[in-house]
Every structure is written in structure tokens, then in C-alpha cells.
Motif scaffolding. Structure first.
Motif, PDB file in Angstrom:
ATOM      1  N   LYS A 135      44.065  42.453 -68.114  1.00  0.00           N
ATOM      2  CA  LYS A 135      43.267  43.455 -67.403  1.00  0.00           C
ATOM      3  C   LYS A 135      41.829  43.452 -67.901  1.00  0.00           C
ATOM      4  O   LYS A 135      40.877  43.603 -67.105  1.00  0.00           O
ATOM      5  CB  LYS A 135      43.901  44.838 -67.587  1.00  0.00           C
ATOM      6  N   LEU A 136      41.642  43.302 -69.191  1.00  0.00           N
ATOM      7  CA  LEU A 136      40.289  43.278 -69.751  1.00  0.00           C
ATOM      8  C   LEU A 136      39.469  42.140 -69.159  1.00  0.00           C
ATOM      9  O   LEU A 136      38.338  42.345 -68.710  1.00  0.00           O
ATOM     10  CB  LEU A 136      40.358  43.145 -71.274  1.00  0.00           C
ATOM     11  N   PHE A 137      40.037  40.928 -69.124  1.00  0.00           N
ATOM     12  CA  PHE A 137      39.290  39.779 -68.621  1.00  0.00           C
ATOM     13  C   PHE A 137      39.066  39.889 -67.111  1.00  0.00           C
ATOM     14  O   PHE A 137      38.029  39.448 -66.611  1.00  0.00           O
ATOM     15  CB  PHE A 137      40.017  38.483 -68.980  1.00  0.00           C
ATOM     16  N   VAL A 153      36.145  50.408 -70.524  1.00  0.00           N
ATOM     17  CA  VAL A 153      37.535  49.952 -70.627  1.00  0.00           C
ATOM     18  C   VAL A 153      37.900  49.747 -72.089  1.00  0.00           C
ATOM     19  O   VAL A 153      37.233  48.984 -72.802  1.00  0.00           O
ATOM     20  CB  VAL A 153      37.760  48.639 -69.841  1.00  0.00           C
ATOM     21  N   VAL A 154      38.957  50.449 -72.520  1.00  0.00           N
ATOM     22  CA  VAL A 154      39.517  50.242 -73.860  1.00  0.00           C
ATOM     23  C   VAL A 154      40.822  49.470 -73.679  1.00  0.00           C
ATOM     24  O   VAL A 154      41.730  49.941 -72.985  1.00  0.00           O
ATOM     25  CB  VAL A 154      39.779  51.571 -74.582  1.00  0.00           C
ATOM     26  N   ALA A 155      40.921  48.297 -74.283  1.00  0.00           N
ATOM     27  CA  ALA A 155      42.096  47.443 -74.098  1.00  0.00           C
ATOM     28  C   ALA A 155      42.707  47.090 -75.442  1.00  0.00           C
ATOM     29  O   ALA A 155      41.997  46.934 -76.447  1.00  0.00           O
ATOM     30  CB  ALA A 155      41.726  46.171 -73.334  1.00  0.00           C
ATOM     31  N   ARG A 156      44.023  46.988 -75.457  1.00  0.00           N
ATOM     32  CA  ARG A 156      44.713  46.466 -76.636  1.00  0.00           C
ATOM     33  C   ARG A 156      45.014  45.000 -76.345  1.00  0.00           C
ATOM     34  O   ARG A 156      45.762  44.673 -75.431  1.00  0.00           O
ATOM     35  CB  ARG A 156      46.011  47.220 -76.891  1.00  0.00           C
ATOM     36  N   ILE A 157      44.422  44.105 -77.129  1.00  0.00           N
ATOM     37  CA  ILE A 157      44.550  42.683 -76.820  1.00  0.00           C
ATOM     38  C   ILE A 157      45.388  41.933 -77.846  1.00  0.00           C
ATOM     39  O   ILE A 157      45.585  40.713 -77.720  1.00  0.00           O
ATOM     40  CB  ILE A 157      43.156  42.023 -76.703  1.00  0.00           C
ATOM     41  N   GLY A 158      45.886  42.635 -78.846  1.00  0.00           N
ATOM     42  CA  GLY A 158      46.759  42.012 -79.826  1.00  0.00           C
ATOM     43  C   GLY A 158      47.528  43.076 -80.572  1.00  0.00           C
ATOM     44  O   GLY A 158      47.489  44.253 -80.214  1.00  0.00           O
ATOM     45  N   GLY A 159      48.206  42.694 -81.662  1.00  0.00           N
ATOM     46  CA  GLY A 159      48.988  43.658 -82.414  1.00  0.00           C
ATOM     47  C   GLY A 159      48.160  44.823 -82.915  1.00  0.00           C
ATOM     48  O   GLY A 159      48.453  45.986 -82.641  1.00  0.00           O
ATOM     49  N   ASP A 160      47.091  44.524 -83.691  1.00  0.00           N
ATOM     50  CA  ASP A 160      46.205  45.592 -84.188  1.00  0.00           C
ATOM     51  C   ASP A 160      44.765  45.306 -83.801  1.00  0.00           C
ATOM     52  O   ASP A 160      43.840  45.689 -84.507  1.00  0.00           O
ATOM     53  CB  ASP A 160      46.340  45.739 -85.707  1.00  0.00           C
TER      54      ASP A 160
END
Length: 345
Positions: free
Chosen positions: A186-188, A249-256
Motif C-alpha cells: 500500500k505504501l508503494f 500515510v503511516v505504514a508498517r513495512i517490516g517486523g519493527d
């Protein structure tokens, strides 16, 4: 559907009965027409019988009139006795040429009365059955309309369900299941959308990506367990989301690892303020949960000031974030400009 089938069978039965009653009506009409012809012949015979004189012409006329009456009565008898429905048969003595005219009068009167009554009864049956057919057609039309509406309703409901399921699948494919934040995909996609809009605009603005990595988070999972780690990620994600504008946009793109896409800004100072706010979100979450281990490193890349290709913003911000980690963590840094060293905090 069962009611519809029953209605169709009833309709077919009534239509068949209507045709049958119409045939009976037509047959009664033929009998009455034949009786009228016989009545005319009887009148002619009566005229010759009561005509004064005893000449040859008189006798011959009376004979012919009697023969004509007998023929008409025979034709009438053939119709009456051959009726497809039960009907009183004509007595043979009344059909003879020498039968008394009074007896013939009584016979014709009874025949006419009976078949006129039959014709009227059959006509009344036809009218009643036509009314039934009309009412049944109205009922069947209403039933078909109801079935059609029901089918359309079910079709629309199913389409809505499929659309809802499709939306749910699409949402799940574009968001992180645990934090509900947008994911890398979604971020990209959003980055590509905003970049295309900026390039198409006559007065393009600026956008930036802040790459956030949680320092010391692995120790939380190792020492306190993944349940606590998950609670931390959920809490800090909520704070990240509340610390920026709704259009960002705030995205979680990995574990942390997280990334924040800033759609529009004016100066680098604004980005520095946002970076410090994100670091404060992590510190506050760590303090509230009583962990004392987690901090954040933030890398900042902007387009077109620091990076000339918006598709490289995430990678450039990631590189800046690793410079912060190598420099001692718990801070932020801009991506290095070719003409000067990167600023850091």
C-alpha cells in the motif's frame, strides 16, 4: 414455484373448460336454429291444414308441407339425439309426418326451452370461467413479479456480498493484520500515485518519506515475550497515526520497521519536527508500558530536494536510518546531499 405450477395447471384446466362451454353454446345454437326451421315448417303445415277447400292443389300443398315438417323434425332429432352432452331425446311418434300438430307444438316448445336454457347456462359458465382466468392471470402476474423481485433482490444481495468480500480481500492485501496500518504494498502504491500527481501538476510540491526502525525491540520479544511485543507495536502504531496528518500515510513495512509518507511540506524543519514527534511516540509507549528498552532511529528522504526520483525515497530513507544506527541510534538524519553532509538530530 409450487404455487406457480399449481396456478398454471388451474389456468390450463379453466381455458380448456371455456373452449368446451363455447362448443356447447355453439351446439345449442345449432339446435335452436334447427328448431326455428322446424317451427317455420310447422306453421306452413298448419296453414295448409286449416285452409278451406278439398282440391288437388290443397291436398298436394298439405302433403308437401307435412313432408317438409317431417324432414325438419328429423334434422332436429339428429342434432338433439346426437348431442355430446346428455339431453332429452325426441320421441319417435312425434317425428312422423301424420303426427298431430298440437303434439308437434309441444315438442318444439320443450326443445326450444331446454336448449335455450342450456345455451344460457353454458354462456354463464363461460363468463364465470373467463373471470376466473382473468383473476388467475392477475395473481400469476403478481406472483411472477414477486419472484422476479425476489430473484433481483437475491442477485443484488449476492453482488453486495461479493463486493464486500472483494473489498475485505483487497483491504487485507494492503494492510497489516495486527496494527491495521497500510503495508509495504500500500505504501508503494500510494507513493506511486502521489508521485504521478506531482509530475502531472503545473506547480509540483514536495513530498518525503521517514523510515522508522525501533531500537532494542528484539530484546522485548526475547525477554518479555511476543505478546508484549505485539502490544507495543499496536500501541506505537496508534501513536504514529495520531501524530501526523490524516492525508499522510503511516505504514508498517517490516517486523519493527515503519515508514511515514508526507504528501506535502515546505521546509526540512517541518520534517525534523515530525521525526522528533515519531521518536517521542516510541519513548512514550516504552515509558507507559514500563519496558525501558525501546527507542527509535529515523531516516528522512525528500523529493525533489534530496532525491531526484520519488521511487527511490523509501530506499534512500532506509539508508539514512542506518546511518543513525551506526552513529548511536535514538535520533534522525536526512539523506546525504551530494554538496554537503547530512543533517542529523
Amino acid at each position: 414455484m409450487l404455487c406457480l405450477l399449481i396456478g398454471l395447471f388451474y389456468l390450463a384446466f379453466e381455458i380448456r373448460a371455456i373452449f368446451s362451454d363455447q362448443l356447447k353454446q355453439e351446439y345449442a345454437g345449432l339446435v335452436l336454429e334447427s328448431a326455428a326451421h322446424a317451427e317455420s315448417a310447422r306453421v306452413a303445415a298448419g296453414v295448409w291444414e286449416y285452409r278451406p277447400g278439398d282440391s288437388h292443389v290443397q291436398l298436394e300443398g298439405e302433403r308437401r308441407a307435412r313432408e317438409e315438417l317431417a324432414n325438419r323434425l328429423a334434422a332436429l332429432a339428429a342434432l338433439v339425439n346426437g348431442s355430446p352432452s346428455a339431453a332429452p331425446r325426441l320421441p319417435v311418434p312425434a317425428l312422423r309426418p301424420d303426427a298431430e300438430l298440437a303434439e308437434t307444438d309441444a315438442l318444439l316448445a320443450s326443445v326450444a326451452a331446454y336448449w335455450r336454457a342450456q345455451r344460457d347456462a353454458d354462456g354463464a359458465d363461460v363468463r364465470v370461467r373467463v373471470t376466473h382466468v382473468a383473476n388467475m392471470l392477475i395473481a400469476l402476474a403478481a406472483l411472477l413479479f414477486s419472484l422476479l423481485l425476489t430473484a433481483l433482490g437475491l442477485y443484488a444481495k449476492r453482488n453486495l456480498q461479493l463486493a464486500g468480500e472483494s473489498h475485505e480481500f483487497e483491504y487485507a492485501s494492503l494492510h497489516d493484520a495486527m496494527t491495521t496500518l497500510p503495508n509495504r504494498r500500500k505504501l508503494f502504491a500510494t507513493l506511486e500515485e502521489v508521485g504521478a500527481q506531482m509530475q502531472a501538476s503545473s506547480s509540483p510540491g514536495k513530498m518525503a518519506v521517514l523510515y522508522v526502525d525501533l531500537d532494542g525491540f528484539k530484546q522485548v520479544n526475547d525477554s518479555l515475550g511476543h505478546r508484549v511485543g505485539d502490544e507495543f507495536l499496536i500501541a506505537v502504531s496508534r501513536r504514529f497515526r495520531d501524530s501526523v496528518r490524516k492525508v499522510d500515510v503511516v505504514a508498517r513495512i517490516g517486523g519493527d520497521e515503519f515508514a511515514v509518507l508526507i504528501r506535502e511540506f515546505s521546509t526540512d524543519m517541518e520534517l525534523a519536527v515530525i521525526a522528533r514527534r515519531l521518536i517521542a511516540c516510541v519513548v512514550e509507549t516504552d515509558r507507559q508500558m514500563g519496558i525501558g528498552l525501546v527507542r527509535a532511529s529515523v531516516g528522512i528522504a525528500s523529493f525533489p530536494d534530496l532525491v531526484d526520483d520519488y521511487q527511490r525515497l523509501v530506499a534512500a530513507a532506509d539508508e539514512a536510518m542506518y546511518r543513525v544506527k551506526r552513529g548511536g541510534k535514538n535520533g534522525y538524519a536526512f539523506v546525504a546531499r551530494p554538496d554537503r553532509a547530512a543533517e542529523s538530530g
